[in-house]
Design a protein around this motif. Structure first.
Motif, PDB file in Angstrom:
ATOM      1  N   THR A 119     -57.925 -23.907 -87.475  1.00 28.59           N
ATOM      2  CA  THR A 119     -58.717 -23.803 -86.246  1.00 28.59           C
ATOM      3  C   THR A 119     -59.452 -22.483 -86.071  1.00 28.59           C
ATOM      4  O   THR A 119     -60.425 -22.432 -85.318  1.00 28.59           O
ATOM      5  CB  THR A 119     -57.811 -23.997 -85.019  1.00 28.59           C
ATOM      6  OG1 THR A 119     -56.749 -23.025 -85.047  1.00 28.59           O
ATOM      7  CG2 THR A 119     -57.195 -25.385 -85.034  1.00 28.59           C
ATOM      8  N   VAL A 120     -59.002 -21.408 -86.726  1.00 26.36           N
ATOM      9  CA  VAL A 120     -59.649 -20.107 -86.517  1.00 26.36           C
ATOM     10  C   VAL A 120     -61.124 -20.175 -86.877  1.00 26.36           C
ATOM     11  O   VAL A 120     -62.005 -19.773 -86.101  1.00 26.36           O
ATOM     12  CB  VAL A 120     -58.933 -19.008 -87.318  1.00 26.36           C
ATOM     13  CG1 VAL A 120     -59.755 -17.726 -87.297  1.00 26.36           C
ATOM     14  CG2 VAL A 120     -57.564 -18.733 -86.744  1.00 26.36           C
ATOM     15  N   ALA A 137     -58.508 -19.767 -80.505  1.00 27.52           N
ATOM     16  CA  ALA A 137     -57.586 -20.116 -81.589  1.00 27.52           C
ATOM     17  C   ALA A 137     -56.168 -19.664 -81.254  1.00 27.52           C
ATOM     18  O   ALA A 137     -55.192 -20.392 -81.503  1.00 27.52           O
ATOM     19  CB  ALA A 137     -58.053 -19.479 -82.896  1.00 27.52           C
TER      20      ALA A 137
END
Length: 581
Positions: A119-120, A137
């Motif tokens: 997700t970052v 995130a």
């Protein structure tokens, strides 16, 4: 709900504003200003190529504490909404349950580092040039450490609402919204609050991994207590770590006094019993708020009109009686929406599967996969050992605490501290202890896993013991049930549904905690256990995408198999045999 004379007595509220209302309003304004102040730091410019160093001065700890607390409550808000929504759908719709429960099984097994690695980059692309992407995130990672226990707990509370209460709601013709607001949500309030307390502690447990992000060969440290703790661990600075721990403990105790204890006192009126306990829970904040007029005014002028408007809209939306049954006519929009969501999720899953296969092509051998599966088996044995030991230790303790409100008043904050304490902050003691006693990390990691996940069992057992109706305790006393007879006839059947929720979530959280527990580092000293958790921590830090995908997939398979073979069957048994009807 309770129907004793104290509950039926007229509740006298102030008829006008007083100085107490002024204090409450000033406090609310102060909280709002604090949220804006700390939230402003999330919107600053950010360049991944030149990540600024974190200021290690202890004078920054109060500011870091505020930033972390804001992330925690934002994540908790989303967790609460998610847990109630999915728990309700899973309890009310068999088709949705068939998808939601297995999905929750898989998602609770995916480590926080796994969510971060996936997700970052996406959040940073969503907010280019802004720190908000990394902040989202981190909040999402904290969310993944909180939500699963709440979702499972709320679902189980929904499916064990007494049948006579559901029949009464049908007799009075309550709409779905009215039934949820008047019957189902109040009946689930006690369990939901206790699971929320535990889940909030779970967020603290993983706050260091959420704020000190090390993925794809990048080290990003957001301003917060978690990243400050991570830097203290890297430097081996006991003094800085102690200050960070003290700040975290202060926040935990403040949350207990200002939020959780008042909520527990408020939820006590929703216990399903006919006679009231002689010792009721107390809270000075709850007593203070009951003496205010501002919330009474808001309830009459804002909340009640909104509820009435929603009831009117629901009645208008309900079809008139005709050829089609109301359930069929009213249910088709939900079914269409559910099918659309299922189709979208299926499409995304197929895309993810093809992307994973492409990433694994040529990078994974059969021997390497077998090695990863063997590491997963070793971690599974540690998870099972932790679950059994925690059950034997904390079940009698939880029943004792839940059966004595005066004890619970003091044990509750202590349990929250234990549940919230990040296991990596114990590394100065643990690493030194293991080295001095020549304890193999393969055995010592079981203790570290238990330190982070045993509290799910304790909190749920406490909630189960406190939810036992007082009249059932009185009947047990009248019939002279003592010790094992009382446990076998009353206590174990009453707490069993709660224990299943706690043990299932503890086992799922143990897989997550193995990332931290199987690889302990303090300064220049590193202890490593043979297990899937340590393997995931290493490949995530190095950014090896094929091995990240494979290891997380193997972990998910182990968890799904355990939930399918053990926990789902225990949930079904609890739903059939142990409910207050």
């Amino acid at each position: 709900m309770k129907s004793t004379s104290p509950q039926l007595a007229v509740d006298h509220h102030p008829s006008g504003f007083t100085w107490v209302d002024g204090v409450v309003l000033l406090t609310l304004l102060g909280l709002f200003w604090s949220a804006l102040h700390f939230g402003h730091g999330m919107l600053v410019a950010f360049d991944p190529a030149s990540v600024p160093e974190l200021d290690f001065d202890t004078a920054q700890i109060p500011y870091y504490a505020g930033r972390t607390l804001l992330r925690m409550w934002i994540a908790f808000g989303f967790s609460l909404l998610f847990a109630i929504s999915l728990g309700y759908l899973a309890a009310k719709h068999k088709a949705a349950r068939a998808v939601i429960l297995p999905a929750l099984d898989i998602l609770q097994s995916v480590p926080v580092l796994g969510f971060l690695s996936a997700t970052v980059a996406g959040f940073m692309a969503l907010f280019p040039g802004s720190l908000l992407g990394v902040e989202c995130a981190a909040i999402f990672a904290i969310f993944t450490g909180q939500v699963w226990n709440m979702a499972f707990g709320f679902y189980h509370s929904m499916v064990t609402v007494p049948i006579d209460m559901q029949e009464a709601a049908s007799t009075y013709g309550l709409s779905r919204w009215q039934r949820f607001r008047v019957v189902e949500l109040p009946a689930s309030a006690h369990s939901l609050i206790w699971n929320s307390m535990m889940s909030f502690g779970g967020g603290w447990f993983f706050v260091a991994q959420s704020e000190a992000i090390s993925v794809m060969n990048k080290d990003i440290k957001l301003p917060g207590l978690g990243s400050y703790m991570a830097m203290a661990i890297e430097k081996g600075d006991n003094r800085a770590a102690a200050w960070a721990v003290l700040a975290m403990l202060a926040l935990i105790l403040a949350s207990d006094q200002l939020v959780w204890r008042p909520l527990l006192v408020w939820a006590d009126k929703f216990k399903i019993e006919l006679t009231e306990s002689s010792v009721a829970p107390t809270s000075w904040v709850h007593a203070l708020l009951r003496g205010t007029y501002v919330f009474t005014w808001l309830g009459r002028r804002v909340v009640q009109p909104v509820q009435d408007a929603m009831d009117r809209l629901w009645r208008r939306a309900r079809p008139s009686t005709g050829a089609r049954r109301p359930q069929e006519s009213a249910g088709w929009p939900l079914r269409v929406a559910g099918l659309a969501v299922a189709a979208w999720l299926g499409y995304e899953v197929i895309l993810g599967v093809f992307a994973g296969i492409a990433a694994l092509h040529g990078a994974l051998t059969l021997g390497l996969f077998g090695h990863i599966a063997w590491l997963g088996w070793l971690t599974l044995l540690r998870v099972l050992a932790m679950t059994v030991l925690a059950t034997l230790v904390w079940t009698p303790v939880g029943v004792w605490i839940g059966s004595h409100p005066k004890v619970a008043r003091y044990a509750q904050p202590l349990a929250q501290i234990g549940a919230s304490f990040p296991v990596n902050m114990t590394f100065p003691i643990v690493v030194g202890l293991f080295v001095a006693t020549h304890t193999p990390m393969n055995w010592g990691s079981i203790l570290l896993i238990a330190m982070g996940t045993q509290w799910y069992i304790l909190f749920n057992v406490i909630a189960g013991a406190m939810a036992i109706p007082n009249e059932m305790k009185e009947v047990a006393s009248i019939y002279g049930l003592r010790r094992w007879q009382r446990w076998r006839t009353l206590i174990l059947p009453a707490i069993f549904p709660f224990w299943v929720t706690g043990a299932c979530t503890a086992a799922g959280g143990a897989w997550n905690a193995s990332i931290v527990a199987e690889l302990a580092t303090w300064g220049d000293t590193t202890l490593k256990a043979d297990g899937l958790g340590a393997f995931i921590a290493e490949v995530t830090k190095s950014g090896n995408t094929p091995l990240i995908i494979t290891s997380i997939g193997v972990m998910s398979l182990y968890v799904v198999a355990m939930n399918k073979l053990v926990w789902r069957r225990l949930y079904g048994f609890a739903e059939r045999r142990f409910r207050l009807d």
